[in-house]
Design a protein around this motif. Structure first.
Motif, mmCIF file in Angstrom:
data_model
loop_
_atom_site.group_PDB
_atom_site.id
_atom_site.type_symbol
_atom_site.label_atom_id
_atom_site.label_comp_id
_atom_site.label_asym_id
_atom_site.label_seq_id
_atom_site.Cartn_x
_atom_site.Cartn_y
_atom_site.Cartn_z
ATOM 1 N N ILE A 1 22.230 -34.755 -19.832
ATOM 2 C CA ILE A 1 20.790 -34.496 -19.916
ATOM 3 C C ILE A 1 20.094 -35.675 -19.247
ATOM 4 O O ILE A 1 20.244 -36.816 -19.681
ATOM 5 N N HIS A 2 19.339 -35.410 -18.183
ATOM 6 C CA HIS A 2 18.818 -36.491 -17.349
ATOM 7 C C HIS A 2 17.327 -36.749 -17.475
ATOM 8 O O HIS A 2 16.875 -37.875 -17.263
ATOM 9 N N ALA A 3 16.534 -35.730 -17.795
ATOM 10 C CA ALA A 3 15.083 -35.944 -17.865
ATOM 11 C C ALA A 3 14.417 -34.779 -18.573
ATOM 12 O O ALA A 3 14.961 -33.669 -18.633
ATOM 13 N N VAL A 4 13.219 -35.057 -19.094
ATOM 14 C CA VAL A 4 12.368 -33.999 -19.633
ATOM 15 C C VAL A 4 10.958 -34.234 -19.101
ATOM 16 O O VAL A 4 10.465 -35.357 -19.104
ATOM 17 N N ALA A 5 10.351 -33.176 -18.592
ATOM 18 C CA ALA A 5 8.964 -33.231 -18.113
ATOM 19 C C ALA A 5 8.099 -32.487 -19.118
ATOM 20 O O ALA A 5 8.485 -31.424 -19.615
ATOM 21 N N VAL A 6 6.923 -33.056 -19.412
ATOM 22 C CA VAL A 6 6.057 -32.506 -20.457
ATOM 23 C C VAL A 6 4.627 -32.398 -19.934
ATOM 24 O O VAL A 6 4.116 -33.333 -19.302
ATOM 25 N N SER B 1 -3.150 -30.410 -12.601
ATOM 26 C CA SER B 1 -2.962 -30.485 -11.144
ATOM 27 C C SER B 1 -1.670 -31.217 -10.802
ATOM 28 O O SER B 1 -1.144 -31.066 -9.704
ATOM 29 N N CYS B 2 -1.183 -32.032 -11.735
ATOM 30 C CA CYS B 2 0.041 -32.826 -11.561
ATOM 31 C C CYS B 2 -0.046 -33.760 -10.354
ATOM 32 O O CYS B 2 0.961 -34.058 -9.715
ATOM 33 N N ASN B 3 -1.256 -34.214 -10.034
ATOM 34 C CA ASN B 3 -1.442 -35.142 -8.917
ATOM 35 C C ASN B 3 -0.863 -36.515 -9.197
ATOM 36 O O ASN B 3 -0.450 -37.212 -8.280
ATOM 37 N N LYS B 4 -0.866 -36.922 -10.469
ATOM 38 C CA LYS B 4 -0.270 -38.199 -10.857
ATOM 39 C C LYS B 4 0.906 -37.908 -11.769
ATOM 40 O O LYS B 4 0.794 -37.133 -12.712
ATOM 41 N N VAL B 5 2.023 -38.562 -11.472
ATOM 42 C CA VAL B 5 3.248 -38.363 -12.236
ATOM 43 C C VAL B 5 3.635 -39.701 -12.855
ATOM 44 O O VAL B 5 3.635 -40.727 -12.186
ATOM 45 N N TYR B 6 3.952 -39.667 -14.158
ATOM 46 C CA TYR B 6 4.369 -40.869 -14.881
ATOM 47 C C TYR B 6 5.826 -40.680 -15.290
ATOM 48 O O TYR B 6 6.169 -39.717 -15.976
ATOM 49 N N ILE B 7 6.689 -41.600 -14.854
ATOM 50 C CA ILE B 7 8.111 -41.526 -15.165
ATOM 51 C C ILE B 7 8.474 -42.778 -15.953
ATOM 52 O O ILE B 7 8.296 -43.892 -15.460
ATOM 53 N N THR B 8 8.946 -42.570 -17.176
ATOM 54 C CA THR B 8 9.277 -43.707 -18.030
ATOM 55 C C THR B 8 10.623 -43.488 -18.697
ATOM 56 O O THR B 8 11.067 -42.358 -18.888
ATOM 57 N N GLY B 9 11.243 -44.582 -19.057
ATOM 58 C CA GLY B 9 12.448 -44.520 -19.866
ATOM 59 C C GLY B 9 12.057 -44.473 -21.331
ATOM 60 O O GLY B 9 10.933 -44.798 -21.707
ATOM 61 N N VAL B 10 12.991 -44.089 -22.179
ATOM 62 C CA VAL B 10 12.722 -44.004 -23.607
ATOM 63 C C VAL B 10 12.388 -45.376 -24.180
ATOM 64 O O VAL B 10 11.591 -45.490 -25.119
ATOM 65 N N ASP B 11 12.950 -46.419 -23.622
ATOM 66 C CA ASP B 11 12.672 -47.775 -24.131
ATOM 67 C C ASP B 11 11.220 -48.206 -23.947
ATOM 68 O O ASP B 11 10.773 -49.165 -24.559
ATOM 69 N N TYR B 12 10.455 -47.482 -23.173
ATOM 70 C CA TYR B 12 9.043 -47.787 -22.952
ATOM 71 C C TYR B 12 8.259 -47.756 -24.272
ATOM 72 O O TYR B 12 7.327 -48.507 -24.460
ATOM 73 N N TRP B 13 8.653 -46.897 -25.200
ATOM 74 C CA TRP B 13 7.923 -46.714 -26.463
ATOM 75 C C TRP B 13 8.475 -47.572 -27.597
ATOM 76 O O TRP B 13 8.099 -47.405 -28.732
ATOM 77 N N GLN B 14 9.386 -48.488 -27.331
ATOM 78 C CA GLN B 14 9.957 -49.319 -28.402
ATOM 79 C C GLN B 14 9.110 -50.521 -28.669
ATOM 80 O O GLN B 14 8.361 -51.026 -27.955
ATOM 81 N N LYS C 1 14.993 -40.050 -18.417
ATOM 82 C CA LYS C 1 13.569 -40.271 -18.146
ATOM 83 C C LYS C 1 12.700 -39.227 -18.826
ATOM 84 O O LYS C 1 13.099 -38.077 -18.993
ATOM 85 N N VAL C 2 11.490 -39.661 -19.180
ATOM 86 C CA VAL C 2 10.442 -38.775 -19.669
ATOM 87 C C VAL C 2 9.378 -38.724 -18.583
ATOM 88 O O VAL C 2 8.892 -39.772 -18.127
ATOM 89 N N ILE C 3 9.028 -37.525 -18.149
ATOM 90 C CA ILE C 3 8.067 -37.338 -17.070
ATOM 91 C C ILE C 3 6.828 -36.670 -17.641
ATOM 92 O O ILE C 3 6.929 -35.670 -18.354
ATOM 93 N N SER C 4 5.663 -37.238 -17.356
ATOM 94 C CA SER C 4 4.405 -36.633 -17.793
ATOM 95 C C SER C 4 3.420 -36.667 -16.629
ATOM 96 O O SER C 4 3.673 -37.299 -15.607
ATOM 97 N N PHE C 5 2.294 -36.008 -16.811
ATOM 98 C CA PHE C 5 1.347 -35.810 -15.724
ATOM 99 C C PHE C 5 -0.067 -36.111 -16.211
ATOM 100 O O PHE C 5 -0.369 -36.004 -17.389
ATOM 101 N N ASN C 6 -0.956 -36.451 -15.261
ATOM 102 C CA ASN C 6 -2.338 -36.770 -15.629
ATOM 103 C C ASN C 6 -3.112 -35.543 -16.084
ATOM 104 O O ASN C 6 -3.959 -35.622 -16.961
ATOM 105 N N ASP C 7 -2.845 -34.389 -15.495
ATOM 106 C CA ASP C 7 -3.513 -33.137 -15.859
ATOM 107 C C ASP C 7 -2.730 -31.991 -15.233
ATOM 108 O O ASP C 7 -1.659 -32.205 -14.664
#
Length: 133
Positions: free
Chosen positions: A58-63, A120-133, A112-118
């Motif tokens: 399992i490599h990534a989840v986009a939300v 339109s998905c014009n901005k993409v945020y890619i973070t590792g799980v350790d970002y929230w620790q 990786k966890v992938i999220s978007f600004n809205d």
């Protein structure tokens, strides 16, 4: 509940195969047991489809969050529409989902966890799980 749909797409890849994507969506229930989030739903769908799937595959989840009730937010300008779409985005995993994602990251630190600004998905945020620790 929130009247917001949260969509998730899980990326898996086995060593000898192509990438496979599994979809999930939040399911809100008016009960003490609460909600099944999109991330956990996508993981469940992946495991239901392939019982041999391992955490390291399992490599990534986009939300992405979208509104289910556009009529409650009348739009008179592009700025108001953008504000309604970005209300929950970028969307961070909840505590329960984060526990599941940390279990994946234990054996796949590149997850990786992938999220978007809205939507339109014009901005993409890619973070590792350790970002929230």
């Amino acid at each position: 509940k929130t009247k917001k749909a949260v969509l998730a797409v899980l990326l898996t890849k086995k060593k000898d195969g192509d990438a496979t994507f599994y979809r999930g969506m939040n399911v809100e229930v008016s009960m003490p047991t609460g909600t099944l989030c999109a991330e956990r739903n996508a993981i469940g769908n992946a495991l239901a489809a392939d019982q041999t799937l391992k955490r390291n595959e399992i490599h990534a989840v986009a939300v992405l969050s979208i509104s289910l009730q556009p009529d409650l937010h009348p739009v008179s300008s592009d700025e108001e529409e953008e504000a309604a779409e970005t209300a929950l985005n970028p969307l961070d995993p909840c505590g329960a989902c984060m526990e599941w994602l940390r279990k994946i990251a234990e054996v796949n630190p590149d997850f990786k966890v992938i999220s978007f600004n809205d939507t339109s998905c014009n901005k993409v945020y890619i973070t590792g799980v350790d970002y929230w620790q």
